[in-house]
Design a protein around this motif. Sequence first.
Motif, PDB file in Angstrom:
ATOM      1  N   SER A  85      49.316   7.487  11.281  1.00  0.00           N
ATOM      2  CA  SER A  85      48.025   7.564  10.457  1.00  0.00           C
ATOM      3  C   SER A  85      47.961   8.622   9.668  1.00  0.00           C
ATOM      4  O   SER A  85      47.729   9.799  10.143  1.00  0.00           O
ATOM      5  CB  SER A  85      46.875   7.266  11.774  1.00  0.00           C
ATOM      6  N   ASN A  86      47.246   8.286   8.324  1.00  0.00           N
ATOM      7  CA  ASN A  86      47.514   9.347   7.251  1.00  0.00           C
ATOM      8  C   ASN A  86      45.962  10.086   7.280  1.00  0.00           C
ATOM      9  O   ASN A  86      45.027   9.851   7.871  1.00  0.00           O
ATOM     10  CB  ASN A  86      47.675   8.715   5.722  1.00  0.00           C
ATOM     11  N   SER A  87      46.140  11.238   6.595  1.00  0.00           N
ATOM     12  CA  SER A  87      44.842  12.230   6.439  1.00  0.00           C
ATOM     13  C   SER A  87      43.898  11.688   5.284  1.00  0.00           C
ATOM     14  O   SER A  87      44.465  10.782   4.538  1.00  0.00           O
ATOM     15  CB  SER A  87      45.351  13.414   6.124  1.00  0.00           C
ATOM     16  N   LEU A  88      42.627  12.102   5.354  1.00  0.00           N
ATOM     17  CA  LEU A  88      41.894  11.738   4.392  1.00  0.00           C
ATOM     18  C   LEU A  88      42.699  12.188   2.994  1.00  0.00           C
ATOM     19  O   LEU A  88      42.959  13.130   2.521  1.00  0.00           O
ATOM     20  CB  LEU A  88      40.513  12.673   4.455  1.00  0.00           C
ATOM     21  N   GLY A  89      42.428  11.154   1.978  1.00  0.00           N
ATOM     22  CA  GLY A  89      42.831  11.371   0.498  1.00  0.00           C
ATOM     23  C   GLY A  89      44.391  11.279   0.419  1.00  0.00           C
ATOM     24  O   GLY A  89      44.943  11.449  -0.664  1.00  0.00           O
ATOM     25  N   THR A  90      45.134  10.612   1.164  1.00  0.00           N
ATOM     26  CA  THR A  90      46.510  10.521   1.168  1.00  0.00           C
ATOM     27  C   THR A  90      46.915   8.966   1.396  1.00  0.00           C
ATOM     28  O   THR A  90      45.854   8.366   1.305  1.00  0.00           O
ATOM     29  CB  THR A  90      47.290  11.593   2.101  1.00  0.00           C
ATOM     30  N   ASN A  91      48.172   8.775   1.585  1.00  0.00           N
ATOM     31  CA  ASN A  91      48.340   7.404   2.035  1.00  0.00           C
ATOM     32  C   ASN A  91      49.688   7.312   2.923  1.00  0.00           C
ATOM     33  O   ASN A  91      50.182   8.576   3.386  1.00  0.00           O
ATOM     34  CB  ASN A  91      48.720   6.286   0.684  1.00  0.00           C
ATOM     35  N   LEU A  92      50.306   6.241   3.225  1.00  0.00           N
ATOM     36  CA  LEU A  92      51.284   6.085   4.152  1.00  0.00           C
ATOM     37  C   LEU A  92      52.555   7.103   3.905  1.00  0.00           C
ATOM     38  O   LEU A  92      53.488   7.413   4.415  1.00  0.00           O
ATOM     39  CB  LEU A  92      51.820   4.671   4.633  1.00  0.00           C
ATOM     40  N   GLY A  93      52.530   7.333   2.235  1.00  0.00           N
ATOM     41  CA  GLY A  93      53.621   8.056   1.777  1.00  0.00           C
ATOM     42  C   GLY A  93      53.595   9.601   2.310  1.00  0.00           C
ATOM     43  O   GLY A  93      54.762   9.943   2.320  1.00  0.00           O
ATOM     44  N   MET A  94      52.406  10.134   2.906  1.00  0.00           N
ATOM     45  CA  MET A  94      52.470  11.180   3.352  1.00  0.00           C
ATOM     46  C   MET A  94      53.582  11.542   4.470  1.00  0.00           C
ATOM     47  O   MET A  94      53.922  12.601   4.646  1.00  0.00           O
ATOM     48  CB  MET A  94      51.191  11.724   3.733  1.00  0.00           C
ATOM     49  N   TRP A  95      54.155  10.553   5.182  1.00  0.00           N
ATOM     50  CA  TRP A  95      55.068  10.540   6.368  1.00  0.00           C
ATOM     51  C   TRP A  95      56.514  10.206   5.698  1.00  0.00           C
ATOM     52  O   TRP A  95      57.578  10.376   6.694  1.00  0.00           O
ATOM     53  CB  TRP A  95      54.734   9.478   7.260  1.00  0.00           C
ATOM     54  N   ASP A  96      56.850  10.172   4.602  1.00  0.00           N
ATOM     55  CA  ASP A  96      58.008  10.037   4.028  1.00  0.00           C
ATOM     56  C   ASP A  96      59.195  11.030   4.604  1.00  0.00           C
ATOM     57  O   ASP A  96      60.185  10.455   4.887  1.00  0.00           O
ATOM     58  CB  ASP A  96      58.204  10.213   2.601  1.00  0.00           C
ATOM     59  N   THR A  97      58.710  12.148   4.582  1.00  0.00           N
ATOM     60  CA  THR A  97      59.652  13.351   5.119  1.00  0.00           C
ATOM     61  C   THR A  97      60.061  12.802   6.808  1.00  0.00           C
ATOM     62  O   THR A  97      61.509  13.266   6.942  1.00  0.00           O
ATOM     63  CB  THR A  97      59.215  14.841   5.170  1.00  0.00           C
ATOM     64  N   GLN A  98      59.374  12.473   7.267  1.00  0.00           N
ATOM     65  CA  GLN A  98      59.624  12.241   9.111  1.00  0.00           C
ATOM     66  C   GLN A  98      60.297  10.926   8.988  1.00  0.00           C
ATOM     67  O   GLN A  98      60.850  10.871  10.172  1.00  0.00           O
ATOM     68  CB  GLN A  98      58.187  11.798   9.786  1.00  0.00           C
ATOM     69  N   ILE A  99      60.374   9.913   8.390  1.00  0.00           N
ATOM     70  CA  ILE A  99      60.836   8.591   8.237  1.00  0.00           C
ATOM     71  C   ILE A  99      62.459   8.530   8.510  1.00  0.00           C
ATOM     72  O   ILE A  99      62.606   7.855   9.653  1.00  0.00           O
ATOM     73  CB  ILE A  99      60.289   7.651   7.297  1.00  0.00           C
ATOM     74  N   PRO A 100      63.237   9.281   7.939  1.00  0.00           N
ATOM     75  CA  PRO A 100      64.666   9.097   8.259  1.00  0.00           C
ATOM     76  C   PRO A 100      64.863   9.396   9.687  1.00  0.00           C
ATOM     77  O   PRO A 100      65.715   8.697  10.311  1.00  0.00           O
ATOM     78  CB  PRO A 100      65.210  10.007   7.438  1.00  0.00           C
TER      79      PRO A 100
END
Length: 262
Positions: free
Chosen positions: A27-42
């Motif tokens: 779940s993203n922070s205020l002012g971001t979107n799901l892309g904020m987690w890109d580093t974690q996904i792999p």
Amino acid sequence: MPSLQLADGELNYRIDGPDAAPVLVLSNSLGTNLGMWDTQIPALAKSFRVVRYDTRGHGASLVTEGSYSIAQLGSDVLALLDALKIDKAAFCGLSMGGLIGQWLGINAPERITHLVLCNTAAKIGNAEGWNTRIDTVNAGGQQAMRDLRDATIARWFTPEFAAAEPQEADRVVSMLVATSPAGYAANCAAVRDGDFREQLGAIQAKTLIVCGTEDAVTTPADGRFMQERIRGAEQVDFHAAHLSNVEVGERFTQALLDFLKR
């Protein structure tokens, strides 16, 4: 990316990882979107079915009128789990996402196996500060979102990270500039009104609290407040500002994996 049709609009989400793996919701922070987690996904997608979504008012998700509440945002998560036929999931939320996680842990304990509360607090900021920001954004619209950019970099990242990784800092802060002013203001109201200080003891899920030692928004002391009131909760501190998952990437991901696999 797929979307869920809610009663009042579409909730944008993305799934990575094997269908049969345990589910982890981000779940993203205020002012971001799901892309904020890109580093974690792999790394996460090797072991989990990772469901991440744009919180109402952010990214490609619905923007509805009026102030939002954390209960409303938490109910959106439950609707997403129901639509995907997911009975139980681990949940990791940062800042506003951490408030959503607290609401879920308190109000839907049967749905949450593990809870990771990152750079958040049981109560974030004060009404005066949030009301000032809401008024500024409502009056200034998209220009106000652009004006927030420099101050946001200073809140989200340490000076050394912003200097060493300008492209990554810009990638994430650009999410803020692209956020709907109406959606941002509505979510500011949700954060303003969210207060779980008296309810933390109801959380039953295994809980990890992640803090940034340089986070002036939600401090390690805020983390300890939660850790002392949630039975069995653990806390880990990183040298980072408000977006620790971006700033310390691999170390954040490893701490998350170590906790979730217990």
